[in-house]
Scaffold this motif. Structure first.
Motif, PDB file in Angstrom:
ATOM      1  N   GLU A 167       7.790   3.869  -1.404  1.00 30.86           N
ATOM      2  CA  GLU A 167       6.724   2.902  -1.675  1.00 30.86           C
ATOM      3  C   GLU A 167       7.303   1.514  -1.939  1.00 30.86           C
ATOM      4  O   GLU A 167       6.773   0.504  -1.458  1.00 30.86           O
ATOM      5  CB  GLU A 167       5.874   3.356  -2.880  1.00 30.86           C
ATOM      6  CG  GLU A 167       5.183   4.688  -2.691  1.00 30.86           C
ATOM      7  CD  GLU A 167       6.094   5.903  -2.912  1.00 30.86           C
ATOM      8  OE1 GLU A 167       5.702   6.999  -2.467  1.00 30.86           O
ATOM      9  OE2 GLU A 167       7.187   5.767  -3.492  1.00 30.86           O
ATOM     10  N   ASP A 168       8.375   1.449  -2.707  1.00 32.70           N
ATOM     11  CA  ASP A 168       9.004   0.158  -2.989  1.00 32.70           C
ATOM     12  C   ASP A 168       9.617  -0.417  -1.714  1.00 32.70           C
ATOM     13  O   ASP A 168       9.524  -1.620  -1.461  1.00 32.70           O
ATOM     14  CB  ASP A 168      10.060   0.299  -4.085  1.00 32.70           C
ATOM     15  CG  ASP A 168      10.575  -1.046  -4.575  1.00 32.70           C
ATOM     16  OD1 ASP A 168       9.758  -1.991  -4.717  1.00 32.70           O
ATOM     17  OD2 ASP A 168      11.789  -1.166  -4.818  1.00 32.70           O
ATOM     18  N   LEU A 169      10.223   0.436  -0.896  1.00 29.06           N
ATOM     19  CA  LEU A 169      10.777  -0.022   0.371  1.00 29.06           C
ATOM     20  C   LEU A 169       9.677  -0.594   1.253  1.00 29.06           C
ATOM     21  O   LEU A 169       9.834  -1.678   1.836  1.00 29.06           O
ATOM     22  CB  LEU A 169      11.514   1.124   1.083  1.00 29.06           C
ATOM     23  CG  LEU A 169      12.026   0.836   2.496  1.00 29.06           C
ATOM     24  CD1 LEU A 169      12.862  -0.429   2.570  1.00 29.06           C
ATOM     25  CD2 LEU A 169      12.795   2.042   3.019  1.00 29.06           C
ATOM     26  N   ALA A 170       8.551   0.091   1.359  1.00 30.13           N
ATOM     27  CA  ALA A 170       7.434  -0.415   2.173  1.00 30.13           C
ATOM     28  C   ALA A 170       6.954  -1.762   1.643  1.00 30.13           C
ATOM     29  O   ALA A 170       6.697  -2.692   2.426  1.00 30.13           O
ATOM     30  CB  ALA A 170       6.283   0.591   2.173  1.00 30.13           C
ATOM     31  N   ALA A 171       6.854  -1.889   0.326  1.00 29.11           N
ATOM     32  CA  ALA A 171       6.414  -3.167  -0.262  1.00 29.11           C
ATOM     33  C   ALA A 171       7.388  -4.288   0.083  1.00 29.11           C
ATOM     34  O   ALA A 171       6.966  -5.413   0.412  1.00 29.11           O
ATOM     35  CB  ALA A 171       6.277  -3.023  -1.780  1.00 29.11           C
TER      36      ALA A 171
END
Length: 178
Positions: A129-133
């Motif tokens: 999720e952090d990578l996608a953000a």
């Protein structure tokens, strides 16, 4: 066009990158996109299965053992999702050479060569999720992309032949003087 280079094996972080793409795909404002993955290895079929599971297989191009210098010039950013255990990440240095912004995990190996917000964006290792953000942030913010490219070019100065040779000479001198 996103790029990820490296052998398809455990610890390289390809799975967390592919899982991040599921959230990335949800951004309706994105133009058509593709992730180009170079490298081969034992996890190819598993990663393809994960991509099918999360519904992003049509956005992936597995390119096999292509050289980064051939693939990176046509890309817009490099993702270096390695989870642990790498030494100096050559893919990050290659991306900086090609003037690409870099997103990488916050692994210790990456922290040794890159600085979050200066020459790369770090994402929390283990958090798709952090990578996608971070990927979405970089897609939206052209000033940040330019800033990271400039920072990458400056960081490369620490890896020139003369700088590296001098560092090795210093190490040898210290050893000999002990």
């Amino acid at each position: 066009i996103l790029a990820c280079t490296g052998r398809l094996r455990e610890g390289k972080g390809h799975e967390q990158l592919i899982r991040a793409l599921a959230s990335f795909e949800q951004a309706a404002w994105l133009p058509p996109w593709e992730l180009r993955i170079t490298g081969s290895g034992p996890m190819f079929q598993y990663l393809l299965d994960v991509a099918k599971e999360v519904g992003v297989e049509s956005h992936l191009a597995f390119l096999g053992g292509q050289e980064a210098k051939v693939v990176l010039p046509d890309c817009d950013m490099l993702i270096a999702p390695a989870e642990h255990g790498e030494g100096c990440s050559m893919s990050i240095l290659e991306a900086w050479t090609m003037e690409l912004p870099v997103i990488c995990s916050d692994s210790m190996a990456h922290q040794e060569i890159a600085t979050d917000g200066k020459d790369a964006l770090f994402f929390q290792n283990g958090s798709p999720e952090d990578l996608a953000a971070k990927m979405l942030t970089l897609c939206k913010d052209s000033h940040l992309r330019d800033h990271l490219v400039t920072g990458g070019k400056l960081a490369l100065e620490d890896y020139t032949h003369s700088v590296m040779a001098s560092a090795y000479q210093d190490i040898y001198r210290r050893i000999l003087l002990q």
